[in-house]
Write a protein that holds these residues in place. Structure first.
Motif, PDB file in Angstrom:
ATOM      1  N   ASP A  26     -76.509  12.119  31.327  1.00 21.62           N
ATOM      2  CA  ASP A  26     -76.329  11.771  30.025  1.00 21.62           C
ATOM      3  C   ASP A  26     -77.318  12.664  28.730  1.00 21.62           C
ATOM      4  O   ASP A  26     -76.493  13.362  27.935  1.00 21.62           O
ATOM      5  CB  ASP A  26     -75.856  10.339  29.732  1.00 21.62           C
ATOM      6  N   ILE A  27     -78.072  11.862  29.553  1.00 15.49           N
ATOM      7  CA  ILE A  27     -79.230  12.395  28.642  1.00 15.49           C
ATOM      8  C   ILE A  27     -79.063  14.685  29.067  1.00 15.49           C
ATOM      9  O   ILE A  27     -79.344  14.929  27.419  1.00 15.49           O
ATOM     10  CB  ILE A  27     -80.702  13.474  29.636  1.00 15.49           C
ATOM     11  N   ALA A  28     -78.668  15.218  29.665  1.00  9.93           N
ATOM     12  CA  ALA A  28     -78.784  16.951  29.792  1.00  9.93           C
ATOM     13  C   ALA A  28     -76.847  17.160  28.910  1.00  9.93           C
ATOM     14  O   ALA A  28     -77.478  18.005  28.259  1.00  9.93           O
ATOM     15  CB  ALA A  28     -78.180  16.749  30.792  1.00  9.93           C
ATOM     16  N   ALA A  29     -76.427  16.027  28.446  1.00  6.09           N
ATOM     17  CA  ALA A  29     -75.180  16.453  28.377  1.00  6.09           C
ATOM     18  C   ALA A  29     -75.363  15.825  26.871  1.00  6.09           C
ATOM     19  O   ALA A  29     -75.152  17.112  25.729  1.00  6.09           O
ATOM     20  CB  ALA A  29     -74.444  15.647  28.380  1.00  6.09           C
ATOM     21  N   ALA A  41     -70.461  12.046  21.504  1.00  4.50           N
ATOM     22  CA  ALA A  41     -69.282  12.155  22.676  1.00  4.50           C
ATOM     23  C   ALA A  41     -70.241  12.458  24.308  1.00  4.50           C
ATOM     24  O   ALA A  41     -69.359  12.206  24.837  1.00  4.50           O
ATOM     25  CB  ALA A  41     -68.581  13.400  22.662  1.00  4.50           C
ATOM     26  N   ALA A  42     -71.289  12.841  24.187  1.00  2.00           N
ATOM     27  CA  ALA A  42     -71.822  12.998  25.526  1.00  2.00           C
ATOM     28  C   ALA A  42     -71.959  11.456  26.377  1.00  2.00           C
ATOM     29  O   ALA A  42     -72.553  11.641  27.700  1.00  2.00           O
ATOM     30  CB  ALA A  42     -73.263  13.869  25.617  1.00  2.00           C
ATOM     31  N   ILE A  43     -72.442  10.757  25.296  1.00  3.20           N
ATOM     32  CA  ILE A  43     -73.042   9.547  25.608  1.00  3.20           C
ATOM     33  C   ILE A  43     -71.184   8.644  27.297  1.00  3.20           C
ATOM     34  O   ILE A  43     -70.727   8.524  26.317  1.00  3.20           O
ATOM     35  CB  ILE A  43     -73.766   8.621  24.913  1.00  3.20           C
ATOM     36  N   SER A  44     -72.104   8.758  28.408  1.00  2.66           N
ATOM     37  CA  SER A  44     -70.848   8.452  28.859  1.00  2.66           C
ATOM     38  C   SER A  44     -70.619   6.962  29.002  1.00  2.66           C
ATOM     39  O   SER A  44     -71.057   6.046  28.670  1.00  2.66           O
ATOM     40  CB  SER A  44     -71.076   8.465  30.897  1.00  2.66           C
ATOM     41  N   PHE A  47     -72.492   4.729  31.378  1.00  8.22           N
ATOM     42  CA  PHE A  47     -73.552   4.326  30.396  1.00  8.22           C
ATOM     43  C   PHE A  47     -73.150   2.557  29.778  1.00  8.22           C
ATOM     44  O   PHE A  47     -73.702   1.864  29.608  1.00  8.22           O
ATOM     45  CB  PHE A  47     -73.881   6.145  29.579  1.00  8.22           C
ATOM     46  N   ILE A  48     -72.326   3.027  28.808  1.00  6.99           N
ATOM     47  CA  ILE A  48     -71.641   2.623  27.686  1.00  6.99           C
ATOM     48  C   ILE A  48     -71.167   1.185  28.567  1.00  6.99           C
ATOM     49  O   ILE A  48     -72.368  -0.254  28.692  1.00  6.99           O
ATOM     50  CB  ILE A  48     -71.251   1.990  27.020  1.00  6.99           C
ATOM     51  N   GLU A  49     -71.051   0.852  29.912  1.00  5.99           N
ATOM     52  CA  GLU A  49     -70.511  -0.157  30.273  1.00  5.99           C
ATOM     53  C   GLU A  49     -71.796  -1.372  31.115  1.00  5.99           C
ATOM     54  O   GLU A  49     -71.584  -2.165  31.839  1.00  5.99           O
ATOM     55  CB  GLU A  49     -69.304  -0.088  30.961  1.00  5.99           C
TER      56      GLU A  49
END
Length: 95
Positions: A26-29, A41-44, A47-49
């Motif tokens: 996520d950080i790389a994206a 949009a790069a935050i998956s 991650f949120i779930e």
């Protein structure tokens, strides 16, 4: 939700925490994304779930309980644009 999280992806402390939690991708994206919309949009979804408690007051209370069971002593609760923070916060604290 991603708009709320966006600011944390730019802060060194949170970046280190997210990396330690296994969200290097996520950080790389986020870093590779061109512009704020692409960064959000790069935050998956994963991650949120995994790291967020979103939904009804009962959902938030369950999320806070999950954080506490994992050893968190100070889970952060914040208003997400368009939600009713008062009842949600009250339910989470009551739990």
């Amino acid at each position: 939700m991603r708009a709320e999280l966006h600011r944390y992806f730019g802060l060194p402390f949170y970046r280190a925490m997210f990396t330690q939690a296994g969200y290097e991708a996520d950080i790389a994206a986020y870093d590779a994304a061109a512009g704020v919309d692409a960064q959000r949009a790069a935050i998956s979804d994963a991650f949120i779930e995994d790291l967020c408690a979103i939904g009804t007051p009962e959902d938030v209370a369950a999320g806070v309980a999950r954080y506490r069971a994992a050893g968190a002593t100070n889970p952060m609760i914040t208003n997400i644009t368009g939600t009713d923070l008062g009842p949600t916060l009250h339910a989470a604290v009551a739990a």
